[in-house]
Design an enzyme around this catalytic site. Structure first.
Site, PDB file in Angstrom:
ATOM      1  N   THR A   1       0.846  -1.205   0.000  1.00  0.00           N
ATOM      2  CA  THR A   1       0.000   0.000   0.000  1.00  0.00           C
ATOM      3  C   THR A   1       0.879   1.253   0.000  1.00  0.00           C
ATOM      4  O   THR A   1       2.002   1.236   0.490  1.00  0.00           O
ATOM      5  CB  THR A   1      -0.883   0.068   1.268  1.00  0.00           C
ATOM      6  OG1 THR A   1      -0.039  -0.055   2.413  1.00  0.00           O
ATOM      7  CG2 THR A   1      -1.934  -1.027   1.305  1.00  0.00           C
TER       8      THR A   1
ATOM      9  N   SER B   1       1.354   4.553   1.864  1.00  0.00           N
ATOM     10  CA  SER B   1       0.970   4.950   3.225  1.00  0.00           C
ATOM     11  C   SER B   1       0.036   6.156   3.180  1.00  0.00           C
ATOM     12  O   SER B   1      -0.041   6.866   2.178  1.00  0.00           O
ATOM     13  CB  SER B   1       2.209   5.314   4.041  1.00  0.00           C
ATOM     14  OG  SER B   1       3.052   4.197   4.151  1.00  0.00           O
TER      15      SER B   1
ATOM     16  N   HIS C   1       2.987   9.830   6.120  1.00  0.00           N
ATOM     17  CA  HIS C   1       4.115  10.454   5.410  1.00  0.00           C
ATOM     18  C   HIS C   1       4.530  11.743   6.122  1.00  0.00           C
ATOM     19  O   HIS C   1       5.721  12.000   6.324  1.00  0.00           O
ATOM     20  CB  HIS C   1       3.735  10.775   3.956  1.00  0.00           C
ATOM     21  CG  HIS C   1       3.706   9.565   3.056  1.00  0.00           C
ATOM     22  ND1 HIS C   1       2.908   9.481   1.946  1.00  0.00           N
ATOM     23  CD2 HIS C   1       4.393   8.398   3.113  1.00  0.00           C
ATOM     24  CE1 HIS C   1       3.105   8.305   1.339  1.00  0.00           C
ATOM     25  NE2 HIS C   1       3.996   7.634   2.037  1.00  0.00           N
TER      26      HIS C   1
ATOM     27  N   SER D   1       5.393   3.245  -3.610  1.00  0.00           N
ATOM     28  CA  SER D   1       4.946   4.161  -4.665  1.00  0.00           C
ATOM     29  C   SER D   1       6.014   5.178  -5.074  1.00  0.00           C
ATOM     30  O   SER D   1       5.924   5.783  -6.135  1.00  0.00           O
ATOM     31  CB  SER D   1       3.740   4.949  -4.156  1.00  0.00           C
ATOM     32  OG  SER D   1       4.138   5.782  -3.060  1.00  0.00           O
TER      33      SER D   1
ATOM     34  N   GLU E   1      13.407  -1.047  -2.975  1.00  0.00           N
ATOM     35  CA  GLU E   1      12.110  -1.729  -3.019  1.00  0.00           C
ATOM     36  C   GLU E   1      12.284  -3.206  -3.378  1.00  0.00           C
ATOM     37  O   GLU E   1      12.929  -3.532  -4.370  1.00  0.00           O
ATOM     38  CB  GLU E   1      11.194  -0.989  -4.007  1.00  0.00           C
ATOM     39  CG  GLU E   1       9.884  -1.664  -4.320  1.00  0.00           C
ATOM     40  CD  GLU E   1       9.071  -2.045  -3.086  1.00  0.00           C
ATOM     41  OE1 GLU E   1       8.830  -1.203  -2.211  1.00  0.00           O
ATOM     42  OE2 GLU E   1       8.677  -3.235  -3.004  1.00  0.00           O
TER      43      GLU E   1
END
Ligand code: SAH
Length: 224
Positions: free
Chosen positions: A57, A59, A64, A88, A113
């Protein structure tokens, strides 16, 4: 009365400010520069996490904002920052804006990532939002599991003033302590029983200081 659902990025950031979640001008200025609508299609301007794919997901905007606030004093032009579990790419780009990677060649920002498709998704997002970042030597999205960074890669990465971890670990990974520079700061959620707690970790005179912040809810930092 305030509304939790906004229809553009500035309204979202203003609503976080009105709710007292953003109480720091530098966080406000940084987040204003990174339009969440470029990083997630569904409900970008609602203060909620949103599913991307692969169990991942983006956040919530308030998360953030809170993480950025804790990192503000170690995120300056010339700082070295790493976003572990960059998803993302939203927070990684906030780090890039705040450290001014475009103008300052000493600044260095990495997003790490684990899921290749997600790393590619973030690169597409950045291409849409700030394509100029993708031509820099001092900004990179790397497809890599943090637990699989070897000694040689660790040397190459160097030390970081700011480390953000966007997924919850069962215990503090040794590698992150090694990557943390003197006077650097690490923000990481750690599992505690059935819940998770956000920790702020600093390195002072080579010693590790752990501050327990508040309960949070993140996806898991996967070992492999
Ligand atoms: N700050 C990001 C959070 C994404 S969710 C955002 O708002 O978009 C957390 C991310 O951590 C996921 O994309 C997941 O794939 C990644 N992740 C999980 N374990 C990891 C690991 N061991 N190393 C690197 N990334 C990891």
């Amino acid at each position: 009365m305030y509304t939790l659902e906004e229809n553009n990025h500035k309204s979202l950031i203003d609503s976080l400010k009105n709710r007292g979640i953003i109480d720091d001008e530098e966080v406000y200025e940084t987040m204003l520069q990174v339009d969440r609508g470029k990083y997630i299609k569904e409900k970008p301007y609602v203060d909620t996490p949103v599913y991307i794919s692969h169990g991942v997901t983006i956040s919530s905007p308030h998360m953030h904002a809170l993480s950025l606030k804790r990192l503000m004093n170690v995120l300056k032009p010339g700082s070295r920052a790493i976003d572990v579990g960059s998803g993302s790419g939203y927070l990684t780009v906030c780090m890039a804006m705040r450290t001014k990677v475009l103008e300052n060649k000493d600044s260095f920002v990495i997003g790490l990532e684990r899921v290749k498709d997600v790393a590619n998704y973030s690169i597409e997002n950045i291409k849409r939002d700030k394509p100029e970042l993708l031509h820099l030597e001092n900004f990179k999205i790397i497809h890599k599991n943090i637990y699989q960074v070897n000694e040689e890669e660790k040397e190459k990465l160097g030390l970081f003033d700011a480390i953000h971890v966007g997924a919850s670990a069962s215990e503090l990974p040794e590698i992150l302590i090694d990557l943390l520079a003197e006077n650097g700061k690490l923000i990481i959620p750690l599992d505690e029983g059935y819940t998770q707690v956000l920790y702020e970790i600093t390195k002072k005179n080579g010693k590790i200081i752990k501050d327990r912040l508040f309960d949070v809810c993140f996806v898991t930092l996967k070992k492999n």
